[in-house]
Design a protein around this motif. Structure first.
Motif, PDB file in Angstrom:
ATOM      1  N   MET A 102      19.757  -9.140  57.417  1.00 56.35           N
ATOM      2  CA  MET A 102      19.881  -7.254  57.753  1.00 56.35           C
ATOM      3  C   MET A 102      21.235  -6.353  57.465  1.00 56.35           C
ATOM      4  O   MET A 102      21.552  -7.350  56.800  1.00 56.35           O
ATOM      5  CB  MET A 102      20.261  -7.738  59.265  1.00 56.35           C
ATOM      6  N   ILE A 103      20.894  -5.279  57.130  1.00 54.11           N
ATOM      7  CA  ILE A 103      21.575  -5.267  56.213  1.00 54.11           C
ATOM      8  C   ILE A 103      22.286  -3.220  57.046  1.00 54.11           C
ATOM      9  O   ILE A 103      21.402  -3.306  57.612  1.00 54.11           O
ATOM     10  CB  ILE A 103      21.189  -4.576  54.492  1.00 54.11           C
ATOM     11  N   CYS A 104      23.408  -3.135  56.671  1.00 57.99           N
ATOM     12  CA  CYS A 104      23.984  -2.063  57.215  1.00 57.99           C
ATOM     13  C   CYS A 104      23.605  -0.512  56.677  1.00 57.99           C
ATOM     14  O   CYS A 104      24.464  -0.825  55.538  1.00 57.99           O
ATOM     15  CB  CYS A 104      25.486  -2.460  57.537  1.00 57.99           C
ATOM     16  N   THR A 105      23.194  -0.292  57.189  1.00 57.32           N
ATOM     17  CA  THR A 105      22.355   1.329  56.060  1.00 57.32           C
ATOM     18  C   THR A 105      24.475   1.823  56.011  1.00 57.32           C
ATOM     19  O   THR A 105      24.290   2.762  55.292  1.00 57.32           O
ATOM     20  CB  THR A 105      21.540   2.099  57.055  1.00 57.32           C
ATOM     21  N   GLU A 106      24.916   1.651  57.296  1.00 57.49           N
ATOM     22  CA  GLU A 106      26.330   2.421  56.387  1.00 57.49           C
ATOM     23  C   GLU A 106      27.243   1.571  55.496  1.00 57.49           C
ATOM     24  O   GLU A 106      27.978   2.723  54.810  1.00 57.49           O
ATOM     25  CB  GLU A 106      27.015   2.474  58.135  1.00 57.49           C
ATOM     26  N   CYS A 107      27.354   0.549  55.459  1.00 56.93           N
ATOM     27  CA  CYS A 107      28.154   0.210  54.924  1.00 56.93           C
ATOM     28  C   CYS A 107      27.707  -0.708  53.575  1.00 56.93           C
ATOM     29  O   CYS A 107      28.262  -1.517  53.311  1.00 56.93           O
ATOM     30  CB  CYS A 107      29.713  -0.640  55.988  1.00 56.93           C
ATOM     31  N   GLY A 108      26.518  -1.646  54.158  1.00 57.28           N
ATOM     32  CA  GLY A 108      25.976  -1.941  53.087  1.00 57.28           C
ATOM     33  C   GLY A 108      26.327  -3.735  53.884  1.00 57.28           C
ATOM     34  O   GLY A 108      25.460  -4.568  52.605  1.00 57.28           O
ATOM     35  N   LYS A 109      26.944  -3.721  54.432  1.00 63.15           N
ATOM     36  CA  LYS A 109      27.154  -5.468  54.596  1.00 63.15           C
ATOM     37  C   LYS A 109      26.070  -6.484  54.451  1.00 63.15           C
ATOM     38  O   LYS A 109      24.744  -5.932  55.166  1.00 63.15           O
ATOM     39  CB  LYS A 109      27.927  -6.099  55.770  1.00 63.15           C
ATOM     40  N   VAL A 110      25.300  -7.500  54.290  1.00 63.92           N
ATOM     41  CA  VAL A 110      24.441  -7.849  54.795  1.00 63.92           C
ATOM     42  C   VAL A 110      24.553  -9.185  55.106  1.00 63.92           C
ATOM     43  O   VAL A 110      25.841  -9.900  54.851  1.00 63.92           O
ATOM     44  CB  VAL A 110      23.495  -8.237  53.090  1.00 63.92           C
TER      45      VAL A 110
END
Lengths: 170, 170
Positions: A102-110
């Motif tokens: 699951m990837i945050c499109t804002e901060c790139g956290k995976v």
DNA sequence: TTGATTGCAAAGCATTTGCATGCTA
DNA sequence: TAGCATGCAAATGCTTTGCAATCAA
């Protein structure tokens, strides 16, 4: 924790065995790259790993890192993953459970997750279409909790996302 | 079926409106590219589309096809999809239901499918991790029925897969 | 007329390959 | 010693960009 020399003994042996079975050779570069890969619990691009290696031995080239990552993948120690920014990333694979991202499109956290229900539904769907499922890839893109808050608080911060997701896939 | 001139009227109007809203201009190239895109019910790479366009007007360049595909995507008429071979493919998006893809790693066949159960489980999983889901991407890789048979009948045929899947992702 | 559009060539990236040299087994 | 491994540079494949010429509004 074991001493540095004793860490990752299993992984290192898997690598040795793979190399011997394939008629390849052990080299200092391969050992160093494997060691740094194992010490880093993150999703690494070849470029990322190259710089980490470079810090400890600046004579190692890009090419060797690329080739060694392929070798690690063949040996079952690494797994290639793509997040949609055009690069390949690698994650630990030996004794690691299968999972999706699951990837945050804002901060790139995976975030890694696993859903047995989704897994079994995938099998069902594949069977419906007469497919024999061998692998799958699933990414969930969205905003993590922190970035949802940031977004509502203010508009633009100067922060650069680590992974820029250029496109949405299936 | 409607006459050639009357086909895809809705799509063409959506495109016109998008172009006007954005202060852009209608050109013969864009019309031709859109038309050929709409007439082709397949997953097209920019290269694929370029050659189809080239057959009808050999003066159109690669660059224009790339740029127009982006434009079609912005207008909501196309959707970018990746199958894992490094290229971007585009599929119809206007009035098309959301779906995911199942890809045969032998012959490259792509099957579109939709599973409401998986969709809703994805929402559930995202919520568990505090994510607000915006998109997702899911690929199922495996062998289609035909290739399973071929594989058991004989070993290698000279056939080239259309999509060569180089890596397995999440 | 004005400024968006085009197509060529060149540049960008990530990745791969050719090849002479170096090193392991 | 044989031949795999290395690292550089060059090549690749897909995509984007710079730019002068062209064309739509």
């Amino acid at each position: 924790m074991a001493s540095k020399e004793k860490e990752f003994q299993n992984e290192k042996q898997v690598f040795s065995e793979h190399i011997q079975k394939a008629g390849l050779r052990n080299t200092a570069q391969r050992e160093l790259i494997l060691d740094i890969f194992l010490r880093t619990e993150e999703h690494l691009s070849s470029e990322d790993l190259y710089w980490l290696v470079h810090k400890e031995d600046s004579s190692v080239g890009h090419t060797t890192v690329y080739r060694t990552l392929k070798l690690l993948t063949d040996a079952g120690l690494a797994r290639e993953v793509r997040f949609g920014d055009g690069k390949s990333y690698y994650e630990h694979h030996y004794n690691h459970e299968h999972h999706d991202h699951m990837i945050c499109t804002e901060c790139g956290k995976v975030v890694e997750f696993f859903s047995p229900e989704i897994e079994s539904l995938q099998e069902t769907v594949a069977a419906e279409y007469g497919f024999r499922l061998t692998h799958h890839s699933m990414r969930i893109l969205g905003l993590c909790g922190i970035c949802q808050k940031k977004d509502s608080e203010s508009a633009a911060s100067g922060a650069q996302p680590r992974v820029r997701v250029k496109s949405v896939f299936s």
